[in-house]
Motif scaffolding. Structure first.
Motif, short mmCIF file in Angstrom:
data_model
loop_
_atom_site.label_atom_id
_atom_site.label_comp_id
_atom_site.label_asym_id
_atom_site.label_seq_id
_atom_site.Cartn_x
_atom_site.Cartn_y
_atom_site.Cartn_z
N ASN A 1 28.71 25.61 -10.73
CA ASN A 1 28.91 26.84 -11.49
C ASN A 1 28.32 28.08 -10.83
OD1 ASN A 1 26.17 26.45 -11.82
ND2 ASN A 1 26.24 26.21 -14.05
N THR A 2 27.75 27.96 -9.62
CA THR A 2 27.09 29.10 -8.99
C THR A 2 27.32 29.07 -7.48
OG1 THR A 2 25.37 29.06 -10.69
CG2 THR A 2 24.91 30.35 -8.72
N LEU A 3 27.58 30.23 -6.92
CA LEU A 3 27.66 30.40 -5.48
C LEU A 3 26.28 30.73 -4.93
CD1 LEU A 3 29.66 30.60 -3.02
CD2 LEU A 3 29.70 33.08 -3.46
N TYR A 4 25.91 30.09 -3.83
CA TYR A 4 24.55 30.20 -3.30
C TYR A 4 24.64 30.61 -1.83
CZ TYR A 4 19.67 28.85 -2.43
OH TYR A 4 18.34 28.86 -2.11
N TYR B 1 39.37 37.02 -6.53
CA TYR B 1 38.27 37.17 -7.48
C TYR B 1 37.06 37.68 -6.71
CZ TYR B 1 41.20 34.45 -10.66
OH TYR B 1 42.23 34.02 -11.45
N SER B 2 36.44 38.71 -7.22
CA SER B 2 35.41 39.41 -6.46
C SER B 2 34.16 39.64 -7.29
CB SER B 2 35.94 40.76 -5.94
OG SER B 2 37.17 40.61 -5.27
N TYR B 3 33.06 39.84 -6.57
CA TYR B 3 31.80 40.26 -7.17
C TYR B 3 30.94 40.90 -6.09
CZ TYR B 3 28.12 40.45 -10.65
OH TYR B 3 27.19 40.91 -11.55
N PHE B 4 29.95 41.69 -6.50
CA PHE B 4 29.15 42.46 -5.57
C PHE B 4 27.93 41.66 -5.11
CE2 PHE B 4 31.26 45.49 -8.39
CZ PHE B 4 31.94 46.27 -7.46
N MET B 5 27.54 41.91 -3.86
CA MET B 5 26.32 41.35 -3.30
C MET B 5 25.53 42.49 -2.67
SD MET B 5 25.81 38.43 -0.32
CE MET B 5 26.57 39.46 0.94
N PHE B 6 24.34 42.71 -3.16
CA PHE B 6 23.50 43.81 -2.70
C PHE B 6 22.42 43.25 -1.78
CE2 PHE B 6 25.22 45.00 -6.81
CZ PHE B 6 25.77 46.26 -6.54
N THR B 7 22.41 43.71 -0.53
CA THR B 7 21.38 43.28 0.42
C THR B 7 20.19 44.23 0.33
OG1 THR B 7 22.42 44.60 2.17
CG2 THR B 7 23.09 42.29 1.96
N TRP C 1 14.63 37.30 4.71
CA TRP C 1 15.83 36.66 4.17
C TRP C 1 15.82 36.76 2.64
CZ3 TRP C 1 19.81 34.81 7.09
CH2 TRP C 1 19.56 34.62 8.46
N GLN C 2 17.01 36.75 2.06
CA GLN C 2 17.12 36.73 0.62
C GLN C 2 18.14 35.68 0.20
OE1 GLN C 2 19.30 40.89 0.62
NE2 GLN C 2 19.63 39.91 -1.38
N GLU C 3 17.88 35.06 -0.92
CA GLU C 3 18.77 34.05 -1.48
C GLU C 3 19.55 34.68 -2.62
OE1 GLU C 3 16.44 30.71 -2.57
OE2 GLU C 3 15.89 30.19 -0.49
N VAL C 4 20.87 34.64 -2.49
CA VAL C 4 21.76 35.27 -3.45
C VAL C 4 22.44 34.19 -4.26
CG1 VAL C 4 23.74 36.81 -3.75
CG2 VAL C 4 22.12 37.20 -1.88
N LYS C 5 22.38 34.31 -5.58
CA LYS C 5 23.03 33.35 -6.48
C LYS C 5 23.97 34.12 -7.40
CE LYS C 5 18.88 30.45 -6.46
NZ LYS C 5 17.82 29.82 -7.28
N ILE C 6 25.25 33.81 -7.30
CA ILE C 6 26.27 34.50 -8.09
C ILE C 6 27.01 33.46 -8.93
CG2 ILE C 6 28.27 36.04 -8.06
CD1 ILE C 6 27.46 36.90 -5.27
N PRO C 7 26.91 33.50 -10.25
CA PRO C 7 27.68 32.55 -11.07
C PRO C 7 29.18 32.81 -10.93
CG PRO C 7 25.87 33.53 -12.33
CD PRO C 7 25.97 34.30 -11.06
N GLU D 1 23.60 39.13 8.43
CA GLU D 1 23.27 37.84 9.03
C GLU D 1 23.32 36.77 7.93
OE1 GLU D 1 19.99 35.98 12.15
OE2 GLU D 1 19.68 37.94 11.22
N ILE D 2 24.04 35.68 8.20
CA ILE D 2 24.27 34.63 7.21
C ILE D 2 23.72 33.32 7.75
CG2 ILE D 2 25.98 33.48 5.78
CD1 ILE D 2 27.84 35.82 6.26
N ASP D 3 22.90 32.68 6.96
CA ASP D 3 22.36 31.37 7.32
C ASP D 3 23.31 30.26 6.87
OD1 ASP D 3 20.91 29.16 7.97
OD2 ASP D 3 19.27 29.53 6.59
N PHE D 4 23.64 30.22 5.57
CA PHE D 4 24.57 29.22 5.06
C PHE D 4 25.21 29.74 3.79
CE2 PHE D 4 20.55 28.15 3.00
CZ PHE D 4 20.92 28.00 1.67
N ILE D 5 26.30 29.12 3.40
CA ILE D 5 27.02 29.42 2.16
C ILE D 5 27.25 28.10 1.45
CG2 ILE D 5 29.08 30.45 1.14
CD1 ILE D 5 29.43 31.98 3.79
N GLY D 6 26.82 28.02 0.22
CA GLY D 6 26.94 26.78 -0.52
C GLY D 6 27.20 27.02 -1.99
N VAL D 7 27.25 25.94 -2.73
CA VAL D 7 27.44 25.97 -4.18
C VAL D 7 26.43 25.02 -4.80
CG1 VAL D 7 29.87 26.65 -4.16
CG2 VAL D 7 29.27 24.24 -3.94
#
Length: 327
Positions: free
Chosen positions: A206-209, A237-243, A249-255, A297-303
């Motif tokens: 249920n969440t993008l990581y 389908y879109s949503y914003f990601m603020f760096t 590094w920062q961990e972004v979690k988007i439902p 810079e991207i380390d990984f993309i997961g769920v």
């Protein structure tokens, strides 16, 4: 008299060397005649030169003769077989098809079903080598005549992907486009045997990581569904990601419930829920109208599954906007 004798002797040797058979006559040239004439002459010592210098000059002359006579015959040329290439390609596709059938009987993605059902987190894309970069494509407004530039390469120590470039909002001078200024990074659609399109199944998450590091610019995260309908090729389908910017590094979690529906870059009044079992690709777009350099810079993309998030859909609908949901 000595000079005349040497001239006559050299002419006789050259004439004697140039008596080949009729069959081999087309394959000989002046270089071969020079080789014969020079090989039949006796080496004459040059005064004032040492023995090592004479040996060096002799080796160079022998090497030059070998280069002159190094003629590749037509039989040694490698032939390209079109039929063999097709057979090899077919064998590879049938091998991949066999692997897919075997994995299907084992379970989703070739793993037992109980492991998939108990999985709480999953890394879909990570960047540890050039083969990971080949799964992505980069694009910018240069395709419509803009001036923005974007590049993708491996980060330091080959532990991340670095997306960088220059954003320019100058409109193309074509008389048609009035706006410009975007750069994007999009994942390639996975392909199976015989180039069949595949999709990702994230229905149990249920969440993008993401783990990223940027320069403070806002990015748009875009997710596309797997569809063959031409009318839906520009829907996403879109949503914003603020760096944050800075070295950390920062961990972004988007439902997934936060992603809103858009078509050709415009948010639609009627919103639909993202179908997580038919995900084709994900992308990142920069279009904040701030000209200048940028990087992400991207380390990984997961769920993953967040047990604290229970929201199914974050946006309201009415019978006037979306009557199909209220039938």
């Amino acid at each position: 008299m000595a000079l005349v004798y040497k001239l006559l002797n050299g002419t006789y040797l050259l004439r004697k060397c140039l008596k080949p058979s009729v069959a081999s006559r087309p394959f000989l040239n002046t270089r071969f005649a020079d080789y014969c004439s020079s090989s039949l002459q006796k080496p004459v010592a040059t005064p004032g030169k040492t023995f090592s210098q004479r040996n060096t000059e002799g080796d160079l002359q022998d090497h030059q003769r070998e280069v002159d006579l190094d003629i590749i015959s037509p039989e040694e040329k490698h032939e390209v077989s079109f039929d063999k290439a097709i057979k090899d390609e077919m064998k590879d596709h049938f091998r991949r098809l066999k692997d897919d059938i075997v994995n299907h009987w084992i379970g989703p993605e070739g793993r037992p079903l109980h492991e998939v059902l108990l999985e709480q987190a999953k890394v879909v894309w990570q960047f540890r080598g050039k083969e990971d970069l080949d799964k992505w494509i980069v694009t910018s407004d240069k395709t419509i005549g803009g001036r923005s530039e974007v590049f993708l390469k491996m980060g330091k120590n080959n532990q991340s992907a670095l997306l960088y470039g220059t954003l320019s909002s100058a409109a193309p001078q074509d008389g048609e486009s009035g706006r410009s200024g975007y750069c994007a990074m999009i994942s390639r659609i996975p392909r199976g045997p015989f180039e069949r399109k595949r999709s990702y199944d994230w229905s149990q998450f249920n969440t993008l990581y993401l783990r990223v590091r940027g320069d403070g610019r806002p990015w748009m995260v875009n997710i596309r569904e797997d569809t063959d309908i031409i009318q839906r090729k520009n829907q996403m389908y879109s949503y914003f990601m603020f760096t944050r910017g800075g070295p950390y590094w920062q961990e972004v979690k988007i439902p997934f419930s936060k992603f809103f529906f858009s078509n050709q870059g415009r948010i639609r009044d009627a919103q639909y829920q993202l179908m997580l079992d038919k995900i084709s690709s994900i992308g990142f777009t920069l279009a904040d109208k701030v000209d200048g350099p940028f990087f992400l810079e991207i380390d990984f993309i997961g769920v993953f599954t967040d047990p604290a998030h229970t929201e199914e859909f974050a946006y309201e609908n009415s019978p006037l906007l979306n009557p199909r949901l209220f039938k």
